[in-house]
Scaffold this motif. Structure first.
Motif, PDB file in Angstrom:
ATOM      1  N   VAL A  42       0.839  -1.196   0.000  1.00  0.00           N
ATOM      2  CA  VAL A  42       0.000   0.000   0.000  1.00  0.00           C
ATOM      3  C   VAL A  42       0.877   1.251   0.000  1.00  0.00           C
ATOM      4  O   VAL A  42       0.651   2.189  -0.765  1.00  0.00           O
ATOM      5  CB  VAL A  42      -0.979  -0.004   1.199  1.00  0.00           C
ATOM      6  CG1 VAL A  42      -1.642   1.343   1.374  1.00  0.00           C
ATOM      7  CG2 VAL A  42      -2.020  -1.101   1.020  1.00  0.00           C
ATOM      8  N   ILE A  79      -4.032   2.484  -4.792  1.00  0.00           N
ATOM      9  CA  ILE A  79      -4.171   1.437  -3.776  1.00  0.00           C
ATOM     10  C   ILE A  79      -5.037   0.298  -4.295  1.00  0.00           C
ATOM     11  O   ILE A  79      -4.707  -0.883  -4.132  1.00  0.00           O
ATOM     12  CB  ILE A  79      -4.744   2.024  -2.469  1.00  0.00           C
ATOM     13  CG1 ILE A  79      -3.734   3.002  -1.848  1.00  0.00           C
ATOM     14  CG2 ILE A  79      -5.097   0.917  -1.479  1.00  0.00           C
ATOM     15  CD1 ILE A  79      -4.278   3.799  -0.693  1.00  0.00           C
ATOM     16  N   TYR A  84      -5.919  -3.728  -3.106  1.00  0.00           N
ATOM     17  CA  TYR A  84      -6.506  -3.450  -1.802  1.00  0.00           C
ATOM     18  C   TYR A  84      -7.673  -2.484  -1.968  1.00  0.00           C
ATOM     19  O   TYR A  84      -7.472  -1.298  -2.191  1.00  0.00           O
ATOM     20  CB  TYR A  84      -5.450  -2.872  -0.848  1.00  0.00           C
ATOM     21  CG  TYR A  84      -4.299  -3.826  -0.665  1.00  0.00           C
ATOM     22  CD1 TYR A  84      -4.366  -4.848   0.261  1.00  0.00           C
ATOM     23  CD2 TYR A  84      -3.170  -3.721  -1.466  1.00  0.00           C
ATOM     24  CE1 TYR A  84      -3.328  -5.746   0.402  1.00  0.00           C
ATOM     25  CE2 TYR A  84      -2.120  -4.614  -1.335  1.00  0.00           C
ATOM     26  CZ  TYR A  84      -2.210  -5.622  -0.398  1.00  0.00           C
ATOM     27  OH  TYR A  84      -1.165  -6.518  -0.274  1.00  0.00           O
TER      28      TYR A  84
END
Length: 92
Positions: A42, A79, A84
């Motif tokens: 991330v 992201i 994610y």
């Protein structure tokens, strides 16, 4: 000068906006993060769009705080592209 705005999402999560200088602080609810490797992925995805971004990942709370000069849409897209899903976002 800092500006504070608070928003309430449909899921009941609070969103915040804090602006200082040219940067904005975002708080994101990010699913799928379970370990340090996830946190690193991330962080790398955010820094790919803003190499100067400050990223703080809280795995237990599934939250990511980001201090960046990049628009929220670019951050959440980076992201999500890393695998994610961002389920809620707030500008702090």
């Amino acid at each position: 000068m800092k500006k504070y705005l608070t928003f309430l999402s449909l899921e009941g999560l609070q969103w915040y906006l804090i602006q200082h200088g040219d940067n904005t602080m975002y708080e994101l609810q990010v699913e799928g993060m379970t370990c340090g490797g996830c946190a690193n992925s991330v962080t790398r995805s955010v820094r790919a769009v803003d190499s100067n971004a400050k990223v703080d990942v809280d795995l237990k709370a599934k939250k990511v705080r980001i201090d960046t000069s990049v628009a929220l849409e670019k951050v959440t897209s980076a992201i999500a592209d890393a695998g994610y899903p961002v389920v809620a976002s707030a500008t702090m």
